[in-house]
Design a protein around this motif. Sequence first.
Motif, PDB file in Angstrom:
ATOM      1  N   ALA A 194      37.212  22.691  22.946  1.00 44.80           N
ATOM      2  CA  ALA A 194      37.948  23.905  22.595  1.00 44.80           C
ATOM      3  C   ALA A 194      39.446  23.670  22.789  1.00 44.80           C
ATOM      4  O   ALA A 194      39.859  23.039  23.765  1.00 44.80           O
ATOM      5  N   ASP A 195      40.239  24.142  21.833  1.00 46.15           N
ATOM      6  CA  ASP A 195      41.686  24.012  21.962  1.00 46.15           C
ATOM      7  C   ASP A 195      42.174  24.837  23.148  1.00 46.15           C
ATOM      8  O   ASP A 195      41.959  26.053  23.205  1.00 46.15           O
ATOM      9  N   MET A 196      42.839  24.172  24.097  1.00 42.45           N
ATOM     10  CA  MET A 196      43.215  24.846  25.343  1.00 42.45           C
ATOM     11  C   MET A 196      44.174  26.003  25.097  1.00 42.45           C
ATOM     12  O   MET A 196      44.002  27.094  25.658  1.00 42.45           O
ATOM     13  N   ALA A 197      45.186  25.785  24.252  1.00 45.00           N
ATOM     14  CA  ALA A 197      46.173  26.843  24.022  1.00 45.00           C
ATOM     15  C   ALA A 197      45.538  28.065  23.379  1.00 45.00           C
ATOM     16  O   ALA A 197      45.795  29.205  23.785  1.00 45.00           O
ATOM     17  N   THR A 198      44.679  27.835  22.383  1.00 46.99           N
ATOM     18  CA  THR A 198      44.030  28.955  21.687  1.00 46.99           C
ATOM     19  C   THR A 198      43.094  29.708  22.616  1.00 46.99           C
ATOM     20  O   THR A 198      43.112  30.943  22.679  1.00 46.99           O
ATOM     21  N   LEU A 199      42.247  28.959  23.344  1.00 44.49           N
ATOM     22  CA  LEU A 199      41.292  29.604  24.241  1.00 44.49           C
ATOM     23  C   LEU A 199      42.011  30.337  25.361  1.00 44.49           C
ATOM     24  O   LEU A 199      41.648  31.470  25.715  1.00 44.49           O
ATOM     25  N   THR A 200      43.058  29.734  25.924  1.00 45.69           N
ATOM     26  CA  THR A 200      43.806  30.365  27.010  1.00 45.69           C
ATOM     27  C   THR A 200      44.422  31.684  26.553  1.00 45.69           C
ATOM     28  O   THR A 200      44.375  32.684  27.266  1.00 45.69           O
ATOM     29  N   ALA A 201      44.987  31.684  25.338  1.00 41.82           N
ATOM     30  CA  ALA A 201      45.606  32.903  24.815  1.00 41.82           C
ATOM     31  C   ALA A 201      44.567  34.005  24.622  1.00 41.82           C
ATOM     32  O   ALA A 201      44.818  35.174  24.935  1.00 41.82           O
ATOM     33  N   LYS A 202      43.395  33.637  24.126  1.00 40.75           N
ATOM     34  CA  LYS A 202      42.359  34.648  23.899  1.00 40.75           C
ATOM     35  C   LYS A 202      41.774  35.144  25.225  1.00 40.75           C
ATOM     36  O   LYS A 202      41.428  36.326  25.352  1.00 40.75           O
ATOM     37  N   LEU A 203      41.682  34.280  26.209  1.00 42.51           N
ATOM     38  CA  LEU A 203      41.225  34.708  27.536  1.00 42.51           C
ATOM     39  C   LEU A 203      42.224  35.671  28.157  1.00 42.51           C
ATOM     40  O   LEU A 203      41.841  36.651  28.795  1.00 42.51           O
ATOM     41  N   LYS A 204      43.510  35.385  27.975  1.00 47.39           N
ATOM     42  CA  LYS A 204      44.533  36.300  28.481  1.00 47.39           C
ATOM     43  C   LYS A 204      44.380  37.667  27.828  1.00 47.39           C
ATOM     44  O   LYS A 204      44.530  38.697  28.487  1.00 47.39           O
ATOM     45  N   GLY A 205      44.063  37.668  26.521  1.00 48.87           N
ATOM     46  CA  GLY A 205      43.834  38.930  25.830  1.00 48.87           C
ATOM     47  C   GLY A 205      42.655  39.698  26.399  1.00 48.87           C
ATOM     48  O   GLY A 205      42.614  40.927  26.343  1.00 48.87           O
ATOM     49  N   ALA A 206      41.697  38.955  26.965  1.00 47.52           N
ATOM     50  CA  ALA A 206      40.522  39.577  27.579  1.00 47.52           C
ATOM     51  C   ALA A 206      40.737  39.874  29.059  1.00 47.52           C
ATOM     52  O   ALA A 206      39.820  40.327  29.747  1.00 47.52           O
ATOM     53  N   GLY A 207      41.948  39.609  29.567  1.00 47.03           N
ATOM     54  CA  GLY A 207      42.251  39.904  30.962  1.00 47.03           C
ATOM     55  C   GLY A 207      41.822  38.840  31.935  1.00 47.03           C
ATOM     56  O   GLY A 207      41.605  39.124  33.119  1.00 47.03           O
ATOM     57  N   PHE A 208      41.730  37.596  31.470  1.00 47.02           N
ATOM     58  CA  PHE A 208      41.273  36.521  32.353  1.00 47.02           C
ATOM     59  C   PHE A 208      42.177  35.310  32.193  1.00 47.02           C
ATOM     60  O   PHE A 208      42.638  34.995  31.089  1.00 47.02           O
ATOM     61  N   VAL A 209      42.440  34.639  33.298  1.00 47.83           N
ATOM     62  CA  VAL A 209      43.186  33.391  33.275  1.00 47.83           C
ATOM     63  C   VAL A 209      42.447  32.394  34.157  1.00 47.83           C
ATOM     64  O   VAL A 209      41.818  32.764  35.153  1.00 47.83           O
ATOM     65  N   ARG A 210      42.462  31.142  33.748  1.00 52.54           N
ATOM     66  CA  ARG A 210      41.735  30.104  34.493  1.00 52.54           C
ATOM     67  C   ARG A 210      42.168  30.097  35.954  1.00 52.54           C
ATOM     68  O   ARG A 210      43.345  30.168  36.275  1.00 52.54           O
ATOM     69  N   GLY A 211      41.179  29.980  36.829  1.00 52.82           N
ATOM     70  CA  GLY A 211      41.434  29.972  38.264  1.00 52.82           C
ATOM     71  C   GLY A 211      41.100  31.288  38.929  1.00 52.82           C
ATOM     72  O   GLY A 211      40.979  31.369  40.151  1.00 52.82           O
ATOM     73  N   MET A 212      40.924  32.350  38.142  1.00 55.15           N
ATOM     74  CA  MET A 212      40.636  33.658  38.724  1.00 55.15           C
ATOM     75  C   MET A 212      39.301  33.689  39.445  1.00 55.15           C
ATOM     76  O   MET A 212      39.108  34.436  40.395  1.00 55.15           O
ATOM     77  N   SER A 213      38.334  32.880  38.989  1.00 55.21           N
ATOM     78  CA  SER A 213      37.001  32.910  39.621  1.00 55.21           C
ATOM     79  C   SER A 213      36.674  31.584  40.278  1.00 55.21           C
ATOM     80  O   SER A 213      35.521  31.190  40.375  1.00 55.21           O
ATOM     81  N   ALA A 214      37.722  30.893  40.765  1.00 55.81           N
ATOM     82  CA  ALA A 214      37.513  29.557  41.312  1.00 55.81           C
ATOM     83  C   ALA A 214      37.075  29.561  42.775  1.00 55.81           C
ATOM     84  O   ALA A 214      36.579  28.554  43.278  1.00 55.81           O
TER      85      ALA A 214
END
Length: 281
Positions: A194-214
Amino acid sequence: MAYFEIDDQAIDPFAVSQVIDVIPVHTTIGDSAEVVRTAKVTCREPRLDDVFIAFMDDVVEQLGTADAVSILVESAASWRNLLRIARFGLSDSAAMGLFGELKFLESLFDAHGPLAVDFWQREPQSVHDFIGDAVRVEVKSSTFQNQQAVQIHGLRQLEIPVDADLVLAVADIEKHGGGQTLDNLVDSLLDRGADMATLTAKLKGAGFVRGMSADDSSPSFAIRGWRFWEINAQSPVLNSSAVGTEITDAVTNLQYSLNLAALGESVSQFDWHRFTTSADH
């Protein structure tokens, strides 16, 4: 922590959602003995280091487009709500809902590879979760304790598109079922290309950023099965077509519980290739 050279640019110390601190300091950089004026950016909570790195990546990407102070201030403003959510975490229901969408996306990878990410949240204001050439899919998550109903938000969520089929996909999810955290699942998608930039942007739109559930206290989930229903003009659902445009435009913040038994028998299989195949209408 990170340092950004700011020369004589004016900046007052500030905090972002009690997660990140930005203060002007004088320091040396690298092996140089020259003292320079910088903005020092630090994360208050070690458990959110991954979130801090994501914030820093966003700032660094913008360097060169404006001065460092302006970029830091604007990034802080755009990240403020997300960092607040990161500090307290998503609610269990929100985390479970996002988990269901990401598991659907994971299955799409089997048929479409990394391009599957393009079908998810195609536009920031998309009404449906997944949009393909011939089908749109609204994903809902249910627990074993409540498999009978799902929550529908607004009159457009189950509105049938004029140019595509609409499918309601319900993920039956078990919490702490020896499964994955959201971060585990996101990492798996990235490992699959998965393209990191695209997936990261869409996760941000869903209210999530990597590391939140680490951290160890984050909930884990497991999919126990899928149920699919085709939504058509005969389906007993509340949508724009049922009430008309005038009422749809007048009513806001509508949420209702849909009894899944009223939809009839579900199917457990879905043709993932429908996203790129013209449907017969």
